[in-house]
Design a protein around this motif. Structure first.
Motif, PDB file in Angstrom:
ATOM      1  N   UNK A 360       0.839  -1.204   0.000  1.00 28.91           N
ATOM      2  CA  UNK A 360       0.000   0.000   0.000  1.00 28.91           C
ATOM      3  C   UNK A 360       0.874   1.254   0.000  1.00 28.91           C
ATOM      4  N   UNK A 361       1.943   1.235   0.792  1.00 27.99           N
ATOM      5  CA  UNK A 361       2.848   2.396   0.805  1.00 27.99           C
ATOM      6  C   UNK A 361       3.539   2.561  -0.549  1.00 27.99           C
ATOM      7  N   UNK A 362       3.891   1.430  -1.158  1.00 22.81           N
ATOM      8  CA  UNK A 362       4.524   1.497  -2.477  1.00 22.81           C
ATOM      9  C   UNK A 362       3.567   2.093  -3.508  1.00 22.81           C
ATOM     10  N   UNK A 363       2.301   1.697  -3.447  1.00 16.48           N
ATOM     11  CA  UNK A 363       1.317   2.236  -4.391  1.00 16.48           C
ATOM     12  C   UNK A 363       1.155   3.745  -4.201  1.00 16.48           C
ATOM     13  N   UNK A 364       1.076   4.167  -2.938  1.00 14.82           N
ATOM     14  CA  UNK A 364       0.926   5.598  -2.661  1.00 14.82           C
ATOM     15  C   UNK A 364       2.156   6.371  -3.132  1.00 14.82           C
ATOM     16  N   UNK A 365       3.339   5.874  -2.781  1.00 11.93           N
ATOM     17  CA  UNK A 365       4.565   6.563  -3.180  1.00 11.93           C
ATOM     18  C   UNK A 365       4.764   6.584  -4.681  1.00 11.93           C
ATOM     19  N   UNK A 366       4.282   5.524  -5.361  1.00 16.91           N
ATOM     20  CA  UNK A 366       4.454   5.440  -6.804  1.00 16.91           C
ATOM     21  C   UNK A 366       3.688   6.489  -7.588  1.00 16.91           C
ATOM     22  N   UNK A 367       2.678   7.103  -6.969  1.00 18.22           N
ATOM     23  CA  UNK A 367       1.908   8.160  -7.651  1.00 18.22           C
ATOM     24  C   UNK A 367       2.068   9.508  -6.959  1.00 18.22           C
ATOM     25  N   UNK A 368       3.162   9.634  -6.190  1.00 21.76           N
ATOM     26  CA  UNK A 368       3.448  10.913  -5.543  1.00 21.76           C
ATOM     27  C   UNK A 368       2.642  11.173  -4.290  1.00 21.76           C
ATOM     28  N   UNK A 369       2.053  10.140  -3.729  1.00 16.46           N
ATOM     29  CA  UNK A 369       1.238  10.309  -2.531  1.00 16.46           C
ATOM     30  C   UNK A 369       1.920   9.792  -1.288  1.00 16.46           C
ATOM     31  N   UNK A 370       1.144   9.722  -0.212  1.00 15.73           N
ATOM     32  CA  UNK A 370       1.683   9.204   1.047  1.00 15.73           C
ATOM     33  C   UNK A 370       0.606   8.386   1.748  1.00 15.73           C
ATOM     34  N   UNK A 371       1.052   7.439   2.538  1.00  9.59           N
ATOM     35  CA  UNK A 371       0.145   6.573   3.290  1.00  9.59           C
ATOM     36  C   UNK A 371       0.507   6.632   4.766  1.00  9.59           C
ATOM     37  N   UNK A 372      -0.490   6.816   5.619  1.00 14.17           N
ATOM     38  CA  UNK A 372      -0.276   6.783   7.063  1.00 14.17           C
ATOM     39  C   UNK A 372      -1.211   5.751   7.684  1.00 14.17           C
ATOM     40  N   UNK A 373      -0.726   5.122   8.745  1.00 11.81           N
ATOM     41  CA  UNK A 373      -1.495   4.068   9.419  1.00 11.81           C
ATOM     42  C   UNK A 373      -1.552   4.399  10.905  1.00 11.81           C
ATOM     43  N   UNK A 374      -2.762   4.418  11.449  1.00 11.94           N
ATOM     44  CA  UNK A 374      -2.960   4.633  12.876  1.00 11.94           C
ATOM     45  C   UNK A 374      -3.722   3.432  13.426  1.00 11.94           C
ATOM     46  N   UNK A 375      -3.140   2.774  14.416  1.00 11.08           N
ATOM     47  CA  UNK A 375      -3.809   1.612  14.988  1.00 11.08           C
ATOM     48  C   UNK A 375      -3.353   1.410  16.431  1.00 11.08           C
ATOM     49  N   UNK A 376      -4.170   0.714  17.168  1.00 11.53           N
ATOM     50  CA  UNK A 376      -3.879   0.414  18.567  1.00 11.53           C
ATOM     51  C   UNK A 376      -4.660  -0.838  18.935  1.00 11.53           C
ATOM     52  N   UNK A 377      -4.058  -1.776  19.650  1.00  7.28           N
ATOM     53  CA  UNK A 377      -4.788  -2.990  20.017  1.00  7.28           C
ATOM     54  C   UNK A 377      -6.104  -2.668  20.710  1.00  7.28           C
ATOM     55  N   UNK A 378      -7.177  -3.228  20.178  1.00  4.39           N
ATOM     56  CA  UNK A 378      -8.495  -3.027  20.753  1.00  4.39           C
ATOM     57  C   UNK A 378      -9.170  -1.735  20.345  1.00  4.39           C
ATOM     58  N   UNK A 379      -8.511  -0.899  19.525  1.00  3.66           N
ATOM     59  CA  UNK A 379      -9.061   0.419  19.167  1.00  3.66           C
ATOM     60  C   UNK A 379      -9.259   0.606  17.663  1.00  3.66           C
ATOM     61  N   UNK A 380      -9.134  -0.457  16.901  1.00  6.73           N
ATOM     62  CA  UNK A 380      -9.363  -0.340  15.467  1.00  6.73           C
ATOM     63  C   UNK A 380      -8.174   0.207  14.711  1.00  6.73           C
ATOM     64  N   UNK A 381      -8.362   0.396  13.400  1.00  2.46           N
ATOM     65  CA  UNK A 381      -7.286   0.845  12.519  1.00  2.46           C
ATOM     66  C   UNK A 381      -7.809   1.905  11.561  1.00  2.46           C
ATOM     67  N   UNK A 382      -6.969   2.905  11.286  1.00  3.16           N
ATOM     68  CA  UNK A 382      -7.286   3.917  10.294  1.00  3.16           C
ATOM     69  C   UNK A 382      -6.166   3.951   9.255  1.00  3.16           C
ATOM     70  N   UNK A 383      -6.540   3.746   7.993  1.00  6.83           N
ATOM     71  CA  UNK A 383      -5.614   3.858   6.877  1.00  6.83           C
ATOM     72  C   UNK A 383      -5.955   5.143   6.137  1.00  6.83           C
ATOM     73  N   UNK A 384      -4.948   5.993   5.922  1.00  4.25           N
ATOM     74  CA  UNK A 384      -5.181   7.252   5.214  1.00  4.25           C
ATOM     75  C   UNK A 384      -4.165   7.382   4.075  1.00  4.25           C
TER      76      UNK A 384
END
Length: 390
Positions: A360-384
């Motif tokens: 996913x990071x490679x795909x984002x970087x390949x088109x000039x973008x960026x990927x961030x991941x926020x997660x915590x055990x028991x608190x879900x995950x956010x992909x941006x």
């Protein structure tokens, strides 16, 4: 001789009303996408019955609405209202009991449960279920009928009959649109299967030849260096052919719907299909996103698919929210939020392999973008994922 002044066929208002109905029915029949059909139904109903507000809700299997289309409310006001309504009160009555609802003041009905602060005030109300046989496809309703200088009674028997006619044709148009979308999904699946077989046959043969030629070159290095050199040149040629085959396959595997419908419609359809197929409630919202360069649209779609796959297959989430928003600079931000078990971001190497974060990071970087991941055990995950646009 027939008196044209007494013949209803020549009365201006009735002829105009018939023309308006005909125009609305033709507009519905010409739409192939479900979202377009829903929008056409709502706009047509509001115009035909001269109402201030109109809406159509398509129920899901979780007590909410898979789609909810409104007319008469600005985009800013709609955002301020908040989440989609649940199936309750009068909306639930139409969905579950299958009958029309006509009220002089919806606020005085005992089933009325109020609405959010930003919601417009509504009084007279006319609702009609959209049914296909025993199945309720949706609930169509209007509010606040416009009245002339002398006032009026609100929605009438004639209004209810007209809305009933519209709902019957809406059911046909909506059913046809669903069949079209399912047919297209099957066609895309069949095409991908065909491409997979072709890819396997073509590239497998090239790689098999490549391996044999490399083995021959290795055996000839000591006793016949000239022939070994020829074999190595053949290895390079076979490798180039295999790379060409892969590039051609990847190009052909670009989702057809992206070219036809664009990113927003393709992602909306994908989310809707997943919502029907999984127990988790999957939603999609979009805010002002314009067309992006083709490579960016494909990258955003692929990252969304990977993030959704993780959330639905691995996280144990019961709710997944997908949002696409425009950035001030004209790009776009994709956000996928799940209510699952989450993970420890410090364990990046293990989690990255398991969740496809590297790709996913490679795909984002390949088109000039960026990927961030926020997660915590028991608190879900956010992909941006953010891309710059064109």
């Amino acid at each position: 001789m027939r008196d044209p002044m007494r013949d209803p066929v020549h009365k201006g208002p009735e002829r105009t009303g018939l023309a308006a109905v005909s125009t609305a029915l033709l507009a519905m029949s010409r739409r192939l996408e479900v979202r377009d059909v829903l929008r056409t139904i709502v706009v047509s109903a509001r115009e035909l019955l001269d109402a201030e507000y109109a809406a159509l809700g398509v129920p899901d299997d979780h007590g909410g609405f898979a789609q909810f289309v409104v007319d008469g409310i600005s985009a800013e006001q709609w955002r301020s209202i908040g989440p989609l309504p649940r199936q309750h009160g009068i909306l639930a009555a139409m969905l579950h009991h299958g009958g029309p609802e006509r009220l002089a003041d919806v606020r005085e009905d005992p089933r009325f449960e109020g609405w959010p602060a930003a919601h417009p005030e509504m009084s007279d109300f006319l609702g009609m279920p959209i049914r296909d046989g025993e199945e309720t496809l949706g609930a169509l309703f209007l509010a606040n009928k416009h009245r002339g200088p002398g006032g009026g009674p609100g929605f009438t028997d004639e209004d209810q009959e007209l809305l009933s006619l519209l709902a019957q044709h809406a059911a046909i148009a909506l059913t046809n649109a669903r069949l079209y979308e399912r047919s297209r999904e099957l066609t895309i699946a069949e095409e991908r299967s065909r491409l997979a077989h072709e890819l396997h046959d073509a590239v497998s043969q090239k790689l098999f030849s490549l391996r044999l030629t490399a083995q021959a070159a290795a055996a000839l290095v000591d006793r016949d260096p000239a022939r070994a050199k020829d074999e190595l040149q053949q290895v390079a040629a076979l490798a180039a052919e295999a790379a060409d085959e892969l590039r051609a396959a990847v190009t052909e595997l670009r989702p057809a719907a992206l070219d036809d419908d664009g990113l927003v419609a393709t992602l909306r359809t994908h989310v809707h299909v997943l919502d029907r197929a999984h127990a988790a409630h999957v939603t999609f919202t979009c805010d002002g996103v314009r067309a992006l360069p083709a490579s960016q649209e494909e990258a955003v779609l692929r990252v969304a698919q990977e993030a959704l796959h993780n959330a639905l297959r691995h996280s144990g989430a019961d709710r997944v929210e997908v949002a696409l928003a425009r950035t001030p600079a004209g790009g776009a931000v994709l956000t996928v939020v799940d209510s699952g078990r989450g993970f420890d971001p410090k364990a990046v190497r293990r989690a990255g392999r398991h969740l496809g974060l590297v790709s996913m990071r490679d795909r984002a970087g390949g088109v000039g973008g960026r990927l961030t991941v926020h997660s915590e055990p028991g608190r879900g995950t956010t992909i941006e994922m953010e891309v710059p646009g064109g």
